[in-house]
Design an enzyme around this catalytic site. Sequence first.
Site, PDB file in Angstrom:
ATOM      1  N   CYS A 183       0.772  -1.159   0.000  1.00 15.29           N
ATOM      2  CA  CYS A 183       0.004   0.119  -0.059  1.00 15.29           C
ATOM      3  C   CYS A 183       1.009   1.058   0.067  1.00 15.29           C
ATOM      4  O   CYS A 183       1.135   2.072   0.990  1.00 15.29           O
ATOM      5  CB  CYS A 183      -1.136   0.031   0.946  1.00 15.29           C
ATOM      6  SG  CYS A 183      -2.231   1.253   0.899  1.00 15.29           S
ATOM      7  N   CYS A 361      -6.576   2.263  -2.865  1.00 19.60           N
ATOM      8  CA  CYS A 361      -5.795   2.843  -1.821  1.00 19.60           C
ATOM      9  C   CYS A 361      -6.653   3.873  -1.199  1.00 19.60           C
ATOM     10  O   CYS A 361      -6.702   4.930  -1.730  1.00 19.60           O
ATOM     11  CB  CYS A 361      -4.613   3.434  -2.490  1.00 19.60           C
ATOM     12  SG  CYS A 361      -3.590   4.052  -1.078  1.00 19.60           S
TER      13      CYS A 361
END
Length: 432
Positions: A183, A361
Amino acid sequence: MSAIGVLSSCSCLRPGVWLLKPGMQQMGSFGLHTAARCATKDYYEVLVLGGGAGGITMSARMKRKVGAGNVAVVEPSETHYYQPLWTLVGGGAKRLATSARPTGSVMPKGVEWIKSRVTALDPDKNCVWLENDIKIKGLPEGFDHPKIGSNYSVHTVEKTWKALQDFKEGNAIFTFPNTPVKCAGAPQKIMYLSEAYWRKTGKRSKANIMFNTSLGVIFGVKKYADALLEIIKERNIAVNYKCNLVEVRADKQEAVFENLDKPGVTEVHQYEMLHVTPPMGPPDVLINSPVSDQIGWVDVDKETLQHKKYPNVFGIGDCTNLPTSKTAAAVAAQSGVLDKTISLVMKNQLPTKKYDGYTSCPLVTGYNKVILAEFDYDAQPLETFPIDQSKERVTMYHMKADMMPFLYWNMLLKGYWGGPAPVRKLMHLGLK
Ligand code: UQ1
C-alpha cells in the site's frame, strides 16, 4: 557481444552473467536488509566479482573495451590493499597504512562499484545473487527511543501515535523507501493525519512537515497525484523527491538520507518525529525458490494468477509479482479471479477469467476525509462510484474506517467478497 562475468580470485570466466538485485526484507516486517539500492541496473555487459588486484585490473581493461557504463564490480570492502607489501609490514619495514587505499579510489572512473557481497552464482541462468545490504543503519534498535514509529509493523505502530502526541516543536519527517511497498499510499496517509492532529491540538505552526520519498512522484496515478499535490500545497508540507532514508541515529534524533540522483551524497535531518516506511521485499523462502521470479516474487500470469511454469501452483496477494499495488482490495479482486481459475484448472480446462490489476488505496487525508483511489494495471482510475473520487470525502472516510473492517472480517475472509466489480457495474449501469 554477449555479456561476460569475471570472477576475480577464482580462475574462471563465464559468458553471459546477469546481476540480480538481491532479495529485500519481507513485506511488512522490519528492515533487516534489502537491496534495490546496491546496483543501479540489473544487467551489465561485464560484471566483475571481486575488487582485488585481478578484479580492478580486469575492470580497467574491460572499460576500455566496452565502455565504463557497461562494467560493474561487486566488492564489499571499503579498502583495497596492496598485499605484496605485507611482507615488509610484518617485518616492521613498512606501516600497514602504506598498503591501503580506499576502494573508490582504485575503481576505474565511470565503472559502477556495487558495494555488496556475492552470495550465490547461477551460471545456468546467468545470474549472480548478492547479499542484502541496505538495511537502514540504526534500525530496528532505534525504535527503542521515543519520537520514532512505523505503521508497518505490529511492534512499532503504536509508537507512531505516541510520537505524534509527544510532538513539541521541530521537523516531522515521513519516509518512503527505495523498494516496492505494501500500500504505497500509507506512508503519506499518516503524514496527513499527523498534520490534522497538530492543527487540532494547536501545534501546527511548530511543525515543519516533510515527506522524504525515494520516488520521483507523489503517487503513481495522475488523477490522484494531482489531488494530493494540491493538498500538500494547501497544508504547507515539503516534499523531497529521490531522497532515501539510509540511517537513523535515534539517540541524537537524526535521520540520514541519500540523494538517489547523486549516490553517496547524504544529508542529515534533525527530527522531532520520524515515521519510517521500511524497505520491503519477498520473504526469504521465496528468494532463489523455483516458483519465484528473479527478485523473489511468485511468478504468476498477471491475468489468471496461475504460475507461469507449474500449472498446479497459484499466487495471490503480496508474495506475487503482479504489477499492481499490494493492498487488501487487490487481494479481494484477485480472490474472485483465482477462484474461477482454479475451478477451471481442476476440471482440466483453461482459465478464462482475467484480473485487470484492480487495487484500491483509500488515501486518508484527515480524521474525516478520504480520497478513494481505485485503479488498474495501466494506472488508470477504475472507480466504483459514479462521482469524482479524487475529491476528499467524509463518506469515503466512513467507508474506510467503519465499513471496510466489517467487509474484511465478515465477507472477504469468509470468501464472499471478490472486490467491488459487481457494485461498479451496477453503479455505472453496466458500462464500466
Ligand atoms: C476493498 O474491496 C477492500 O477489501 C476488503 C479494501 O480493503 C480493506 C478496501 O480498502 C477497499 C476500498 C475495497 C474496495 C471496496 C469498495 C466498496 C470500493
